[in-house]
Design an enzyme around this catalytic site. Structure first.
Site, PDB file in Angstrom:
ATOM      1  N   GLY A 178       0.384  -5.381   0.840  1.00 25.44           N
ATOM      2  CA  GLY A 178      -0.843  -5.439   0.060  1.00 25.44           C
ATOM      3  C   GLY A 178      -0.746  -6.347  -1.144  1.00 25.44           C
ATOM      4  O   GLY A 178      -1.760  -6.864  -1.628  1.00 25.44           O
ATOM      5  N   ASP A 211      -1.898  -9.593   0.057  1.00 25.74           N
ATOM      6  CA  ASP A 211      -3.366  -9.573   0.131  1.00 25.74           C
ATOM      7  C   ASP A 211      -3.963  -9.914  -1.226  1.00 25.74           C
ATOM      8  O   ASP A 211      -4.911 -10.703  -1.324  1.00 25.74           O
ATOM      9  CB  ASP A 211      -3.859  -8.183   0.555  1.00 25.74           C
ATOM     10  CG  ASP A 211      -3.522  -7.828   1.989  1.00 25.74           C
ATOM     11  OD1 ASP A 211      -3.724  -8.681   2.866  1.00 25.74           O
ATOM     12  OD2 ASP A 211      -3.068  -6.700   2.232  1.00 25.74           O
ATOM     13  N   GLU A 258       3.258  -5.899   7.104  1.00 28.01           N
ATOM     14  CA  GLU A 258       2.478  -4.953   7.902  1.00 28.01           C
ATOM     15  C   GLU A 258       2.964  -4.805   9.333  1.00 28.01           C
ATOM     16  O   GLU A 258       2.945  -3.704   9.895  1.00 28.01           O
ATOM     17  CB  GLU A 258       0.992  -5.362   7.899  1.00 28.01           C
ATOM     18  CG  GLU A 258       0.254  -5.077   6.614  1.00 28.01           C
ATOM     19  CD  GLU A 258       0.401  -6.159   5.565  1.00 28.01           C
ATOM     20  OE1 GLU A 258      -0.311  -6.114   4.552  1.00 28.01           O
ATOM     21  OE2 GLU A 258       1.250  -7.071   5.750  1.00 28.01           O
ATOM     22  N   ASP A 309      -4.811  -6.234   7.444  1.00 25.47           N
ATOM     23  CA  ASP A 309      -6.275  -6.227   7.557  1.00 25.47           C
ATOM     24  C   ASP A 309      -7.020  -6.336   6.231  1.00 25.47           C
ATOM     25  O   ASP A 309      -8.232  -6.126   6.186  1.00 25.47           O
ATOM     26  CB  ASP A 309      -6.746  -4.961   8.299  1.00 25.47           C
ATOM     27  CG  ASP A 309      -6.270  -3.665   7.648  1.00 25.47           C
ATOM     28  OD1 ASP A 309      -5.649  -3.736   6.572  1.00 25.47           O
ATOM     29  OD2 ASP A 309      -6.522  -2.591   8.226  1.00 25.47           O
ATOM     30  N   ILE A 364       0.835  -1.195   0.000  1.00 24.69           N
ATOM     31  CA  ILE A 364       0.000   0.000   0.000  1.00 24.69           C
ATOM     32  C   ILE A 364       0.874   1.250   0.000  1.00 24.69           C
ATOM     33  O   ILE A 364       1.923   1.296   0.651  1.00 24.69           O
ATOM     34  CB  ILE A 364      -0.972  -0.011   1.205  1.00 24.69           C
ATOM     35  CG1 ILE A 364      -2.073   1.044   1.021  1.00 24.69           C
ATOM     36  CG2 ILE A 364      -0.238   0.171   2.505  1.00 24.69           C
ATOM     37  CD1 ILE A 364      -3.248   0.856   1.953  1.00 24.69           C
TER      38      ILE A 364
END
Length: 274
Positions: free
Chosen positions: A124, A127, A147, A155, A69
């Site tokens: 990310g 993810d 993270e 998350d 991210i």
């Protein structure tokens, strides 16, 4: 075809049902911005609804798949807009749920999504790939569930999806240490199915696998994805009941007749678009 700020959709081969979806911010290693999180589900939805698309290959432009991210995005999300802690927390929860939905769009897409990973796949990026259906990478790819090093509990889906892919013990070790691991270790863990010696070799391997899947019954392919995803959260008995219901609605299709006919005639089947 719609233009995006953070993505590019490319039908590389004329008349092929395989479409390429690229993360397209190579100058910052495909870091995920706010625009990405609004554009990604729209792009997937457009591919899902396009009857000319059977399989999607997801990869990154430039030297890396995804560096995670964008820190500017992360910082903007975490800034309080009110002195009321309750309202600030409620807004933040909605923000997080919206980001989660952008990643879950990969699973909501009926068409199979194959991830081709080269260079960095961090935070990310993990993810994203854990929500894809098949994952391949290059030998020089490297991964990190990063993270925890940014003082965040991951998350957007890694902590939920990674354990069922690599096992709980491996997942918690990777998530708590945030350590970097290689493409070859990713293969040993089961995170990726194949490792290729170069990006060119991976691209060719991706194309061959995607074209092979695209030649199969689209009802069978979308059904297999849907049933596997639903069965992940069901008991064996519930999963069997679900697939029985699914097949009772789709089994008596023209695809089944065509598959049996093609097999007996020793020819390739031709299926209608979905």
């Amino acid at each position: 075809m719609e233009k995006y700020k953070t993505l590019e959709i490319v039908p590389k081969t004329p008349n092929s049902p395989v479409f390429h979806l690229y993360l397209n911010r190579p100058y910052i290693h495909n870091a995920l911005s706010r625009d990405f999180f609004s554009e990604f589900p729209k792009a997937l939805s457009s591919l899902d609804e396009n009857p000319n698309v059977s399989v999607i290959i997801l990869s990154g432009h430039g030297d890396h798949f995804c560096s995670g991210i964008d820190l500017k995005t992360l910082n903007s999300i975490s800034q309080p807009l009110s002195n009321d802690r309750g309202r600030t927390a409620e807004r933040l929860r909605r923000e997080i749920k919206g980001l989660q939905a952008a990643i879950t769009a990969l699973e909501l897409c009926r068409k199979p999504v194959i991830a081709g990973i080269h260079g960095a796949c961090i935070g990310g990026g993990i993810d994203i790939v854990t929500a894809c259906d098949i994952r391949y990478c290059t030998e020089d790819a490297f991964f990190s569930v990063k993270e925890v090093d940014l003082a965040i509990t991951a998350d957007l889906g890694t902590l939920q999806r990674l354990p069922s892919i690599v096992g709980y013990g491996n997942a918690i070790e990777l998530a708590l240490t945030g350590r970097r691991f290689s493409g070859l270790e990713a293969k040993a863990l089961g995170l990726v199915s194949r490792v290729f010696g170069s990006k060119d070799a991976m691209d060719e391997g991706l194309r061959a696998v995607a074209e092979g899947i695209a030649a199969k019954s689209p009802l069978a392919v979308t059904g297999t994805k849907a049933v596997l995803l639903r069965s992940r959260d069901m008991s064996l008995e519930q999963g069997l009941d679900y697939v029985a219901t699914w097949n009772s609605a789709t089994l008596l299709s023209d695809d089944l007749t065509e598959a049996v006919s093609a097999h007996s005639q020793k020819r390739k089947p031709v299926f209608a678009k979905l």
